[in-house]
Design a protein around this motif. Structure first.
Motif, PDB file in Angstrom:
ATOM      1  N   ARG A 192       0.823  -1.205   0.000  1.00 30.05           N
ATOM      2  CA  ARG A 192       0.000   0.000   0.000  1.00 30.05           C
ATOM      3  C   ARG A 192       0.866   1.267   0.000  1.00 30.05           C
ATOM      4  NH1 ARG A 192      -3.613  -1.929   3.172  1.00 30.05           N
ATOM      5  NH2 ARG A 192      -2.465  -1.462   5.070  1.00 30.05           N
ATOM      6  N   HIS A 201       0.977   4.140  -2.905  1.00 30.15           N
ATOM      7  CA  HIS A 201       0.716   5.549  -2.577  1.00 30.15           C
ATOM      8  C   HIS A 201       1.863   6.445  -3.056  1.00 30.15           C
ATOM      9  CE1 HIS A 201      -3.044   5.864  -0.461  1.00 30.15           C
ATOM     10  NE2 HIS A 201      -2.751   4.881   0.375  1.00 30.15           N
ATOM     11  N   SER A 209       2.065   6.516  -7.040  1.00 29.57           N
ATOM     12  CA  SER A 209       0.907   7.183  -7.641  1.00 29.57           C
ATOM     13  C   SER A 209       0.981   8.686  -7.397  1.00 29.57           C
ATOM     14  CB  SER A 209      -0.398   6.603  -7.084  1.00 29.57           C
ATOM     15  OG  SER A 209      -0.483   6.771  -5.682  1.00 29.57           O
ATOM     16  N   GLN A 216      -4.789  -1.934  -7.564  1.00 31.16           N
ATOM     17  CA  GLN A 216      -4.659  -1.022  -6.427  1.00 31.16           C
ATOM     18  C   GLN A 216      -3.880   0.225  -6.830  1.00 31.16           C
ATOM     19  OE1 GLN A 216      -1.757  -1.950  -3.261  1.00 31.16           O
ATOM     20  NE2 GLN A 216      -3.436  -1.737  -1.791  1.00 31.16           N
ATOM     21  N   TYR A 244      -5.403   4.048  -6.798  1.00 26.43           N
ATOM     22  CA  TYR A 244      -4.790   5.129  -6.024  1.00 26.43           C
ATOM     23  C   TYR A 244      -4.447   6.309  -6.926  1.00 26.43           C
ATOM     24  CZ  TYR A 244      -4.176   2.168  -1.868  1.00 26.43           C
ATOM     25  OH  TYR A 244      -4.379   1.382  -0.765  1.00 26.43           O
ATOM     26  N   LYS A 249      -6.070  10.153  -6.553  1.00 26.02           N
ATOM     27  CA  LYS A 249      -5.234  11.347  -6.384  1.00 26.02           C
ATOM     28  C   LYS A 249      -5.384  12.299  -7.570  1.00 26.02           C
ATOM     29  CE  LYS A 249      -1.648   9.242  -3.488  1.00 26.02           C
ATOM     30  NZ  LYS A 249      -2.450   8.107  -3.035  1.00 26.02           N
TER      31      LYS A 249
END
Length: 378
Positions: free
Chosen positions: A249, A253, A256, A293, A297, A301
């Motif tokens: 994760r 994050h 991205s 995923q 993300y 954003k």
């Protein structure tokens, strides 16, 4: 738009006991609502809805005093979850998919409480979360909450940790849009290849923890069922899975965010990851990469920052020459694109990324064959 904030909670031992009792009481309501709807159809061919189960809550609370320790709207939310499970079931039936009838929740299988209205049974006071019928719980607010809090979910992780998840309504905050556009080809050799030639290495988080996980799972299998030792070893296995998920994760994050800061237009392939997981040879590596995923993300954003994310048809993006458009058939093991027509020799994934960018431009109405793929975006 909605945004979620997740914070760690530190309840006392007494509060943990009460929270676990709340979860069990809410689990009972979930199972009873499911059983009631199931019986109504089997016995009377009557289809009960959400408000039918809501109307039964006062009777259930009178018959089962343990339900009174849970806030009324949390119990109503359990009925909402049952209703959503049935709606998903009927949607899959209509679509001709394998439907999967809603299932009952076993002990320990219900791990969250949702307060659908902030201020009604739940509120923040400084660094403490105040819950109805429980009291004040210490919460680590590692970053401020921006926007209007709508719902709060208290969740118990498989490792025994507790979290508060705030669903917040925020206004998008558009930033100056960069002129650059990029196409991104995700893969297993490299996690992602950009159309400008940059590569993001595949971290393979699950593969790196695979031996430690196998060892922990062997120790768990040797422990006798129902013993404290087995519960302790189960928590070790859960902690390894949690560590893998946290690293994956964080990786998604960070990268991205970098893409959204650098590019105004970002094009991805619209991959059918669920179908790709049917490949038994690559399923573990594909699941470990978690491309979906990463894309989700990036989209989240980008929506907040005023960027554009485009999903394009993945057919032939690796086979088509990015210079002349000729189809050049090649096996997955061939990592270099070599066009016999125009003579272009290029990394296979970079060639695919340029094609993805071209398709993204085309879907937005721009000239797909501009010599400079980054030129002309406003």
């Amino acid at each position: 738009m909605r945004k979620a904030y997740k914070y760690r909670l530190y309840p006392t031992k007494g509060q943990i006991r009460i929270l676990n009792r709340m979860l069990e009481a809410t689990r009972w309501v979930y199972n009873e609502a499911l059983a009631t709807r199931k019986r109504a159809w089997e016995e009377r061919h009557e289809s009960l809805g959400l408000y039918d189960t809501h109307s039964l809550l006062p009777r259930w609370k009178a018959e089962r005093p343990s339900l009174k320790i849970v806030h009324s709207q949390v119990l109503q939310n359990a009925c909402v979850r049952v209703d959503l499970a049935f709606k998903a079931f009927f949607r899959r039936v209509k679509a001709g998919e394998e439907p999967g009838y809603p299932r009952f929740k076993g002990p320990g299988r219900y791990d969250s409480l949702t307060y659908p209205q902030y201020g009604n049974g739940v509120r923040l006071e400084g660094r403490h979360l105040i819950l109805s019928k429980l009291g004040s719980i210490k919460v680590v607010l590692h970053r401020p909450i921006e926007g209007t809090i709508k719902t709060v979910t208290i969740r118990r992780a498989s490792t025994g940790k507790w979290y508060a998840c705030f669903s917040v309504e925020v206004e998008p905050s558009p930033q100056p849009v960069p002129d650059a556009a990029v196409g991104i080809d995700v893969g297993l050799e490299s996690f992602a290849t950009l159309s400008n030639g940059e590569k993001i290495a595949n971290p393979r988080f699950f593969r790196r923890e695979e031996k430690a996980l196998a060892k922990a799972q062997r120790r768990l299998a040797r422990a006798e069922k129902g013993t404290p030792e087995r519960a302790k070893r189960r928590k070790v296995v859960a902690r390894i899975h949690e560590r893998i998920a946290n690293r994956r994760r964080d990786f998604a994050h960070q990268h991205s965010r970098t893409l959204v800061n650098r590019f105004g237009i970002i094009a991805f392939e619209d991959l059918n990851v669920q179908g790709m997981l049917e490949n038994r040879c690559l399923a573990k590596s594909i699941a470990d990469a978690a491309w979906k995923q990463f894309v989700q993300y990036t989209m989240s954003k980008a929506a907040e920052a005023g960027r554009r994310v485009v999903l394009v048809d993945p057919r032939n993006t690796s086979q088509r020459c990015s210079r002349c458009g000729q189809l050049v058939q090649k096996d997955v093991s061939v990592r270099v694109h070599s066009c016999p027509v125009c003579g272009l020799v290029l990394d296979r994934d970079e060639n695919a990324a340029i094609n993805i960018l071209r398709l993204g431009r085309q879907s937005l109405g721009a000239n797909p064959w501009k010599p400079n793929p980054f030129e002309g975006w406003e």
